[in-house]
Design an enzyme around this catalytic site. Structure first.
Site, PDB file in Angstrom:
ATOM      1  CD  GLN A 152     -58.131  33.785 -64.327  1.00  0.00           C
ATOM      2  OE1 GLN A 152     -58.966  34.109 -63.327  1.00  0.00           O
ATOM      3  NE2 GLN A 152     -57.188  32.937 -64.177  1.00  0.00           N
ATOM      4  CG  HIS A 181     -61.303  38.328 -66.351  1.00  0.00           C
ATOM      5  ND1 HIS A 181     -60.785  37.824 -65.301  1.00  0.00           N
ATOM      6  CD2 HIS A 181     -62.680  37.622 -66.529  1.00  0.00           C
ATOM      7  CE1 HIS A 181     -61.265  36.779 -64.729  1.00  0.00           C
ATOM      8  NE2 HIS A 181     -62.475  36.774 -65.619  1.00  0.00           N
ATOM      9  CB  CYS A 197     -71.614  56.738 -81.242  1.00  0.00           C
ATOM     10  SG  CYS A 197     -71.377  57.237 -79.352  1.00  0.00           S
ATOM     11  CB  SER A 209     -55.271  33.140 -56.623  1.00  0.00           C
ATOM     12  OG  SER A 209     -56.169  33.770 -57.165  1.00  0.00           O
TER      13      SER A 209
HETATM   14  P1  NAD Z   1     -54.512  36.662 -58.304  1.00  0.00           P
HETATM   15  O1  NAD Z   1     -53.784  38.073 -58.127  1.00  0.00           O
HETATM   16  O2  NAD Z   1     -55.601  36.038 -57.706  1.00  0.00           O
HETATM   17  O3  NAD Z   1     -53.400  35.404 -58.356  1.00  0.00           O
HETATM   18  C1  NAD Z   1     -52.101  35.511 -58.778  1.00  0.00           C
HETATM   19  C2  NAD Z   1     -51.670  34.152 -58.749  1.00  0.00           C
HETATM   20  O4  NAD Z   1     -50.325  34.156 -59.422  1.00  0.00           O
HETATM   21  C3  NAD Z   1     -51.171  33.744 -57.241  1.00  0.00           C
HETATM   22  O5  NAD Z   1     -51.545  32.300 -56.978  1.00  0.00           O
HETATM   23  C4  NAD Z   1     -49.787  33.794 -56.941  1.00  0.00           C
HETATM   24  O6  NAD Z   1     -49.163  32.715 -56.227  1.00  0.00           O
HETATM   25  C5  NAD Z   1     -49.261  33.497 -58.500  1.00  0.00           C
HETATM   26  N1  NAD Z   1     -48.061  34.329 -58.923  1.00  0.00           N
HETATM   27  C6  NAD Z   1     -47.457  35.317 -58.310  1.00  0.00           C
HETATM   28  N2  NAD Z   1     -46.377  35.683 -58.960  1.00  0.00           N
HETATM   29  C7  NAD Z   1     -46.073  34.427 -59.656  1.00  0.00           C
HETATM   30  C8  NAD Z   1     -44.848  34.103 -60.717  1.00  0.00           C
HETATM   31  N3  NAD Z   1     -43.773  34.780 -60.394  1.00  0.00           N
HETATM   32  N4  NAD Z   1     -44.774  33.038 -61.064  1.00  0.00           N
HETATM   33  C9  NAD Z   1     -46.142  32.011 -61.110  1.00  0.00           C
HETATM   34  N5  NAD Z   1     -47.138  32.360 -60.120  1.00  0.00           N
HETATM   35  C10 NAD Z   1     -47.148  33.585 -59.686  1.00  0.00           C
HETATM   36  O7  NAD Z   1     -54.844  36.671 -60.157  1.00  0.00           O
HETATM   37  P2  NAD Z   1     -55.668  35.760 -60.905  1.00  0.00           P
HETATM   38  O8  NAD Z   1     -55.733  34.515 -60.429  1.00  0.00           O
HETATM   39  O9  NAD Z   1     -55.093  36.235 -62.388  1.00  0.00           O
HETATM   40  O10 NAD Z   1     -57.113  36.395 -60.354  1.00  0.00           O
HETATM   41  C11 NAD Z   1     -57.681  37.203 -61.117  1.00  0.00           C
HETATM   42  C12 NAD Z   1     -57.894  38.737 -61.512  1.00  0.00           C
HETATM   43  O11 NAD Z   1     -56.855  39.259 -61.563  1.00  0.00           O
HETATM   44  C13 NAD Z   1     -58.285  38.275 -63.275  1.00  0.00           C
HETATM   45  O12 NAD Z   1     -59.431  38.872 -63.172  1.00  0.00           O
HETATM   46  C14 NAD Z   1     -57.445  39.288 -63.819  1.00  0.00           C
HETATM   47  O13 NAD Z   1     -58.276  40.015 -64.831  1.00  0.00           O
HETATM   48  C15 NAD Z   1     -56.743  40.215 -62.945  1.00  0.00           C
HETATM   49  N6  NAD Z   1     -55.487  40.597 -62.977  1.00  0.00           N
HETATM   50  C16 NAD Z   1     -54.798  40.976 -64.120  1.00  0.00           C
HETATM   51  C17 NAD Z   1     -53.710  41.370 -64.380  1.00  0.00           C
HETATM   52  C18 NAD Z   1     -52.914  41.466 -65.672  1.00  0.00           C
HETATM   53  O14 NAD Z   1     -53.580  41.584 -66.665  1.00  0.00           O
HETATM   54  N7  NAD Z   1     -51.420  41.509 -65.646  1.00  0.00           N
HETATM   55  C19 NAD Z   1     -53.021  41.976 -63.158  1.00  0.00           C
HETATM   56  C20 NAD Z   1     -53.462  41.681 -61.931  1.00  0.00           C
HETATM   57  C21 NAD Z   1     -54.900  41.276 -61.870  1.00  0.00           C
END
Ligand code: NAD
Length: 239
Positions: free
Chosen positions: A93, A111, A141, A180
């Site tokens: 994602q 995403h 373009c 999450s």
């Molecule tokens: P989210 O922010 O909803 O959840 C992050 C999850 O990661 C949480 O459950 C948390 O407990 C867990 N987490 C935090 N630190 C951690 C660690 N050190 N080790 C293991 N787990 C850890 O993120 P999501 O579920 O990916 O939600 C979605 C959206 O966030 C996606 O659409 C994505 O595109 C976007 N997103 C992407 C980035 C990126 O590209 N790095 C950053 C922020 C958000």
């Protein structure tokens, strides 16, 4: 033992220890910014300069970051399974490119990708390492004003859904890492896997919203628990 066919889904948690903020954790990006003012097509139409400024900052942070042990372990797992006759399909994602920089050869970015820009006028996508602005012209373009980050915003369709569904249907194991479980359709993949009798495992800092659905759960920082899990998988696949 035959090496398994594994589908791995990663989320923002796998990149947290690389210094890229997650969205929903305490102190996460959506506590500091309003997603509806930044991550929707309407927001971009209303105030493109503000949206560009947000993503330009994210792009700078990404370029300054590096893959961590969890990204490296997944690349190693893919090589290990491949050598043993198995397979790994990596779905993320995340819009960062840390899996690629860790050596994963093929990543399904459902995403989109922060280091690409897309022209809303002609649909062309191109690599984008620098800042985007409302005046930038599309290389394909030549029209200005239509470039946007190649990311999926709220209300838009994720990429690769058919390919992901096929990969889950053919899998022996579905693993969800650092997510999450609150963003759909990715959050429903575990139920799709369960319905097809595919074994499921969650690796996360803490139980996700749909933790109860998983057959197996491992909790802790991704840089610690993912390498341990990947090593155990490789050793099982090769003995
Ligand atoms: P989210 O922010 O909803 O959840 C992050 C999850 O990661 C949480 O459950 C948390 O407990 C867990 N987490 C935090 N630190 C951690 C660690 N050190 N080790 C293991 N787990 C850890 O993120 P999501 O579920 O990916 O939600 C979605 C959206 O966030 C996606 O659409 C994505 O595109 C976007 N997103 C992407 C980035 C990126 O590209 N790095 C950053 C922020 C958000």
């Amino acid at each position: 033992m035959t090496a398994p066919n594994v589908v791995v889904l990663t989320g923002a948690g796998i990149s947290a220890e690389s210094g890229l903020g997650t969205f929903r954790d305490p102190g996460g990006l959506w506590e500091k910014f309003d997603p509806y003012e930044l991550a929707t097509p309407e927001a971009c139409a209303r105030d493109p300069a503000k949206v560009h400024a947000f993503y330009n900052l994210r792009r700078k942070d990404l370029i300054a970051s590096r893959p961590n042990a969890a990204h490296l372990a997944l690349a190693e797992l893919e090589r290990g399974l491949d050598a043993a006759g198995g397979r790994l399909t990596l779905v993320t994602q995340n819009i960062d490119d840390l899996h690629e920089r860790a050596g994963s050869p093929r990543v399904l970015h459902m995403h989109g990708e922060l280091l690409k820009a897309r022209c809303a006028r002609c649909g062309a996508t191109a690599r984008c390492d620098g800042d985007l602005s409302i005046n930038a012209a599309c290389a394909a373009c030549a029209r200005a004003g239509g470039l946007r980050p190649h990311v999926v915003w709220f209300g838009e369709f994720p990429f690769h859904l058919e390919e992901i569904a096929d990969a889950i249907a053919a899998a022996d194991l579905f693993a969800s890492i650092g997510t999450s479980g609150s963003v759909y359709p990715a959050a429903a993949f575990v139920s799709e896997a369960k319905a097809l009798d595919v074994r499921t495992v969650e690796l996360n800092l803490e139980p996700s919203d749909n933790a109860d659905v998983f057959d197996e759960r491992r909790y802790g920082a991704a840089s610690r628990i993912v390498p341990a899990w990947a090593e155990a998988m490789i050793s099982r696949a090769t003995t």
